[in-house]
Every structure is written in structure tokens, then in C-alpha cells.
Design a protein around this motif. Structure first.
Motif, PDB file in Angstrom:
ATOM      1  N   LEU A  30      10.015   0.530   3.008  1.00  0.00           N
ATOM      2  CA  LEU A  30      10.288  -0.055   4.320  1.00  0.00           C
ATOM      3  C   LEU A  30      10.717   1.011   5.331  1.00  0.00           C
ATOM      4  O   LEU A  30      10.342   0.958   6.506  1.00  0.00           O
ATOM      5  N   VAL A  31      11.504   1.980   4.876  1.00  0.00           N
ATOM      6  CA  VAL A  31      11.893   3.088   5.762  1.00  0.00           C
ATOM      7  C   VAL A  31      10.643   3.860   6.191  1.00  0.00           C
ATOM      8  O   VAL A  31      10.496   4.220   7.373  1.00  0.00           O
ATOM      9  N   TYR A  32       9.744   4.098   5.243  1.00  0.00           N
ATOM     10  CA  TYR A  32       8.483   4.797   5.557  1.00  0.00           C
ATOM     11  C   TYR A  32       7.679   3.993   6.592  1.00  0.00           C
ATOM     12  O   TYR A  32       7.128   4.568   7.549  1.00  0.00           O
ATOM     13  N   CYS A  33       7.610   2.672   6.398  1.00  0.00           N
ATOM     14  CA  CYS A  33       6.831   1.832   7.306  1.00  0.00           C
ATOM     15  C   CYS A  33       7.399   1.866   8.726  1.00  0.00           C
ATOM     16  O   CYS A  33       6.637   1.923   9.705  1.00  0.00           O
ATOM     17  N   MET A  34       8.730   1.826   8.855  1.00  0.00           N
ATOM     18  CA  MET A  34       9.339   1.888  10.181  1.00  0.00           C
ATOM     19  C   MET A  34       9.099   3.248  10.831  1.00  0.00           C
ATOM     20  O   MET A  34       8.876   3.346  12.034  1.00  0.00           O
ATOM     21  N   ASP A  35       9.137   4.297  10.025  1.00  0.00           N
ATOM     22  CA  ASP A  35       8.856   5.642  10.536  1.00  0.00           C
ATOM     23  C   ASP A  35       7.400   5.729  11.010  1.00  0.00           C
ATOM     24  O   ASP A  35       7.108   6.297  12.062  1.00  0.00           O
ATOM     25  N   TYR A  36       6.509   5.123  10.231  1.00  0.00           N
ATOM     26  CA  TYR A  36       5.085   5.125  10.589  1.00  0.00           C
ATOM     27  C   TYR A  36       4.854   4.317  11.870  1.00  0.00           C
ATOM     28  O   TYR A  36       4.057   4.720  12.738  1.00  0.00           O
ATOM     29  N   LEU A  37       5.557   3.190  12.002  1.00  0.00           N
ATOM     30  CA  LEU A  37       5.431   2.376  13.203  1.00  0.00           C
ATOM     31  C   LEU A  37       5.921   3.139  14.422  1.00  0.00           C
ATOM     32  O   LEU A  37       5.294   3.092  15.490  1.00  0.00           O
ATOM     33  N   GLU A  38       7.027   3.859  14.270  1.00  0.00           N
ATOM     34  CA  GLU A  38       7.554   4.642  15.392  1.00  0.00           C
ATOM     35  C   GLU A  38       6.542   5.694  15.846  1.00  0.00           C
ATOM     36  O   GLU A  38       6.350   5.914  17.049  1.00  0.00           O
ATOM     37  N   LYS A  39       5.909   6.350  14.878  1.00  0.00           N
ATOM     38  CA  LYS A  39       4.937   7.386  15.212  1.00  0.00           C
ATOM     39  C   LYS A  39       3.647   6.798  15.806  1.00  0.00           C
ATOM     40  O   LYS A  39       2.887   7.526  16.449  1.00  0.00           O
ATOM     41  N   ASN A  40       3.421   5.514  15.550  1.00  0.00           N
ATOM     42  CA  ASN A  40       2.226   4.850  16.090  1.00  0.00           C
ATOM     43  C   ASN A  40       2.622   3.728  17.050  1.00  0.00           C
ATOM     44  O   ASN A  40       2.005   2.667  17.076  1.00  0.00           O
ATOM     45  N   ILE A  41       3.654   4.002  17.839  1.00  0.00           N
ATOM     46  CA  ILE A  41       4.176   2.998  18.752  1.00  0.00           C
ATOM     47  C   ILE A  41       3.144   2.591  19.803  1.00  0.00           C
ATOM     48  O   ILE A  41       3.184   1.469  20.326  1.00  0.00           O
ATOM     49  N   ASP A  42       2.181   3.471  20.074  1.00  0.00           N
ATOM     50  CA  ASP A  42       1.125   3.130  21.033  1.00  0.00           C
ATOM     51  C   ASP A  42       0.300   1.944  20.548  1.00  0.00           C
ATOM     52  O   ASP A  42      -0.194   1.157  21.357  1.00  0.00           O
ATOM     53  N   TRP A  43       0.137   1.839  19.222  1.00  0.00           N
ATOM     54  CA  TRP A  43      -0.600   0.695  18.661  1.00  0.00           C
ATOM     55  C   TRP A  43       0.115  -0.602  19.000  1.00  0.00           C
ATOM     56  O   TRP A  43      -0.499  -1.571  19.469  1.00  0.00           O
ATOM     57  N   LEU A  44       1.413  -0.622  18.772  1.00  0.00           N
ATOM     58  CA  LEU A  44       2.186  -1.831  19.048  1.00  0.00           C
ATOM     59  C   LEU A  44       2.230  -2.122  20.546  1.00  0.00           C
ATOM     60  O   LEU A  44       2.113  -3.274  20.969  1.00  0.00           O
ATOM     61  N   GLU A  45       2.367  -1.086  21.346  1.00  0.00           N
ATOM     62  CA  GLU A  45       2.394  -1.261  22.795  1.00  0.00           C
ATOM     63  C   GLU A  45       1.100  -1.892  23.300  1.00  0.00           C
ATOM     64  O   GLU A  45       1.121  -2.797  24.139  1.00  0.00           O
TER      65      GLU A  45
ATOM     66  N   ASP B 131       0.837  -1.214   0.000  1.00  0.00           N
ATOM     67  CA  ASP B 131       0.000   0.000   0.000  1.00  0.00           C
ATOM     68  C   ASP B 131       0.866   1.255   0.000  1.00  0.00           C
ATOM     69  O   ASP B 131       0.562   2.230  -0.693  1.00  0.00           O
ATOM     70  N   VAL B 132       1.944   1.233   0.755  1.00  0.00           N
ATOM     71  CA  VAL B 132       2.847   2.380   0.829  1.00  0.00           C
ATOM     72  C   VAL B 132       3.494   2.643  -0.523  1.00  0.00           C
ATOM     73  O   VAL B 132       3.567   3.780  -0.997  1.00  0.00           O
ATOM     74  N   MET B 133       3.974   1.579  -1.173  1.00  0.00           N
ATOM     75  CA  MET B 133       4.621   1.720  -2.474  1.00  0.00           C
ATOM     76  C   MET B 133       3.657   2.271  -3.514  1.00  0.00           C
ATOM     77  O   MET B 133       4.032   3.106  -4.344  1.00  0.00           O
ATOM     78  N   SER B 134       2.418   1.806  -3.467  1.00  0.00           N
ATOM     79  CA  SER B 134       1.415   2.260  -4.434  1.00  0.00           C
ATOM     80  C   SER B 134       0.982   3.699  -4.175  1.00  0.00           C
ATOM     81  O   SER B 134       0.896   4.513  -5.094  1.00  0.00           O
ATOM     82  N   GLU B 135       0.748   4.026  -2.908  1.00  0.00           N
ATOM     83  CA  GLU B 135       0.225   5.348  -2.575  1.00  0.00           C
ATOM     84  C   GLU B 135       1.268   6.445  -2.695  1.00  0.00           C
ATOM     85  O   GLU B 135       0.947   7.574  -3.099  1.00  0.00           O
ATOM     86  N   HIS B 136       2.522   6.130  -2.362  1.00  0.00           N
ATOM     87  CA  HIS B 136       3.558   7.168  -2.322  1.00  0.00           C
ATOM     88  C   HIS B 136       4.597   7.022  -3.428  1.00  0.00           C
ATOM     89  O   HIS B 136       5.602   7.741  -3.430  1.00  0.00           O
ATOM     90  N   SER B 137       4.377   6.096  -4.351  1.00  0.00           N
ATOM     91  CA  SER B 137       5.297   5.877  -5.480  1.00  0.00           C
ATOM     92  C   SER B 137       6.725   5.641  -4.997  1.00  0.00           C
ATOM     93  O   SER B 137       7.684   6.233  -5.498  1.00  0.00           O
TER      94      SER B 137
END
Length: 302
Positions: free
Chosen positions: A74-89, A61-67
Motif C-alpha cells: 500500500l505504501v508503494y501504491c501511494m508512492d506510485y500514485l504521487e509520482k503519477n498524479i497527472d493521471w488522477l488529475e 500486482d504490486v505484492m506479486s511483482e515486488h514480493s
């Protein structure tokens, strides 16, 4: 106190297979295990996944939406995960009471020695959930058959160790296949103990491409030796004894053997502390089992 492993390594090093085999072994010795998939590109999982990052974000989805390409995605996904760390917690909180955690990370090596997103994710989890984690860095054993690739693996391992700042174990995975990759220039303990790397120079000089960078290679080897941090253990994920030996090392590195563990694991944890020379005999056994030895040891002088 919650214990676990951060499983990392280049693509093809066997991280997902490792998580599957390790989770089965740990359950066999009485531990409750939860595998956490943090690879947004890993859509075919052989193990039962307790937490899956694809519920939060998918690489496709990231590759398609952001070209973006796979690396940038993958860098974008890790950045997104960091910003949404509460979800993982929130996903991990029900598990940390009585589970041993295995974190299956992406294979993009830049995430672990160049970019800081994955490191910050790990640091936040450690702080918020009181985790004791060991980084298990898998490297395909076939790299030992090529001196240039082996030096690259050493540099990658060293960079990752310095960047993550976690208890760290480097693993030569797929050791059962090492003989099929070609004859090793040295005995296996040369590669696991990272001995005098100057012996590699003769073999590097046989390749015109490597000989061209002789001085650079020499300096890089000296960097690895000066830090004196990198060594390897071996792993055949299909061999219970091999997996058990690795678990002992991991348990010592993150302190699991010193914690109050469940009774079913006590007997196993007691044998984690071995004599100093235990590693020597372990590597010798692996050499005998997986590597044909013709009795000749080429030191580069011939």
C-alpha cells in the motif's frame, strides 16, 4: 471552488460503506456526487465509482511483482500514485466542474500519520484543482467499550489531524451497534467530547496489562488533553438524520455552506448553522436511542 471529503480510518471502520451511504444521501438532497476509489486493495465496490485507482495500479500486482506484504504494498501504491498524479488529475478534471467529491482512501493508518505520500497526493490535488476538502476520520464505536482501545483511538485521531493539516471531523461510526459491544463505563458524551480522561484510569487499572503501563497511559492522556483538538461526532449510516447531522458539520468545516451552491441544496445548507448547544442535544438523543442508561454513572470512585 470544488468541495469534497477525504474518507479515512482504520480497517473495518466502515469507509466503503460510508462512501456508498453518503453518496446516496448527497444525491438525495440534490448534489452531483463522484466517488473516487484510491484504495488499490478494494476490488469489491458497492458504489458506482467515477475514478478507480485500480486502473492505474493494483495491490495484488504490486505484492506479486515486488514480493511485498499488504502494508508495504500500500505504501508503494501511494508512492506510485504521487509520482503519477497527472493521471488522477486528468480523471478528476471533467468532474470538478459540478461534482462533489468523495475520496475513499486505504485503511492503513500509517499512511495518514507516518508516511507523507497520501498527504502529498491530497496537497497536490488541492493546489491543482482548487479543492476544499474535509478529512472524515472514521473510528469504530466499539472502541469506546475498552478504555485502552479508546485511548489508542484518541492518539490515532490526534496524530492524523496534526499530520494531514486539513479541516477534520472524527466520527464514531456504527453507533447503532454500540450497545452490542458491551456496557459503556460512562455516558456517550464523555467519549464524544473527550472529557477529563483521568476518569478512565480506574477502569484501566482493572486490567493487569493496562495497570502495568499506568504512568505511560497517564502521560498519553495528558498529551491528548493538552492539544485539546480531538472530539467525535456519531454516525449511523443507515439513519438519514444521523447522516444529515454529519453533513452539516462537514459543510461548515470546508466552507460549502458559504459558497454559491446549487438551488436544490440551498434550503439544506441554511440549517447547517445551529445554536452552540445543538451538539449537546444531538449526543443526548443518540445516547437515548442507542445506549441503555440504567441511571448510574460510574466516576471511578466506587
Amino acid at each position: 471552488m470544488v468541495f469534497g471529503q477525504v474518507v479515512i480510518g482504520p480497517p473495518g471502520s466502515g469507509k466503503t460503506t460510508y462512501c456508498n451511504g453518503m453518496s446516496q444521501f448527497l444525491q438525495l438532497i440534490g448534489r452531483k456526487v463522484a466517488v473516487v476509489n484510491l484504495d488499490p486493495a478494494n476490488d469489491i465496490l458497492p458504489y458506482e465509482c467515477a475514478v478507480n485507482i485500480e486502473e492505474l495500479i493494483k495491490l495484488s500486482d504490486v505484492m506479486s511483482e515486488h514480493s511485498l506484504g499488504p502494508n508495504g504494498g500500500l505504501v508503494y501504491c501511494m508512492d506510485y500514485l504521487e509520482k503519477n498524479i497527472d493521471w488522477l488529475e486528468s480523471k478528476l478534471k471533467p468532474l470538478v466542474k459540478d461534482h462533489y467529491l468523495l475520496f475513499d482512501f486505504p485503511g492503513q493508518v500509517e499512511l495518514f500519520f507516518l508516511h507523507a505520500n497520501a498527504k502529498r497526493v491530497i496537497e497536490k490535488l488541492i493546489k491543482k484543482l482548487n479543492l476544499r476538502l474535509t478529512a472524515v476520520h472514521l473510528v469504530d464505536a466499539h472502541l469506546c467499550s475498552d478504555p485502552g482501545k479508546y485511548i489508542s483511538a484518541l492518539l490515532l485521531s490526534l496524530s492524523t489531524m496534526l499530520h494531514l493539516e486539513l479541516p477534520h471531523i472524527n466520527v464514531l461510526s456504527k453507533i447503532d451497534l454500540i450497545e452490542s459491544y458491551g456496557k459503556l463505563a460512562f455516558n456517550l458524551d464523555f467519549y464524544t467530547d473527550v472529557q477529563d480522561l483521568s476518569y478512565l484510569q480506574y477502569h484501566l487499572d482493572q486490567d493487569p496489562r493496562s495497570a502495568k503501563y499506568r504512568k505511560l497511559t497517564k502521560e498519553l492522556c495528558e498529551v491528548v488533553e493538552d492539544y485539546s483538538l480531538v472530539d467525535f461526532t456519531t454516525l449511523d449510516i443507515q439513519d438519514k438524520e444521523s447522516v444529515a447531522n454529519l453533513v452539516k458539520l462537514i459543510d461548515k468545516s470546508n466552507g460549502y455552506i458559504f459558497a454559491g451552491v446549487e438551488p436544490s441544496a440551498v434550503e439544506f445548507s441554511k440549517i447547517a448553522v445551529r445554536p452552540v448547544d445543538w451538539d449537546y442535544y444531538r449526543v443526548a438523543a443518540v445516547q437515548e436511542k442507542y445506549v441503555k442508561d440504567d441511571g448510574n454513572f460510574d466516576d471511578g470512585d466506587n
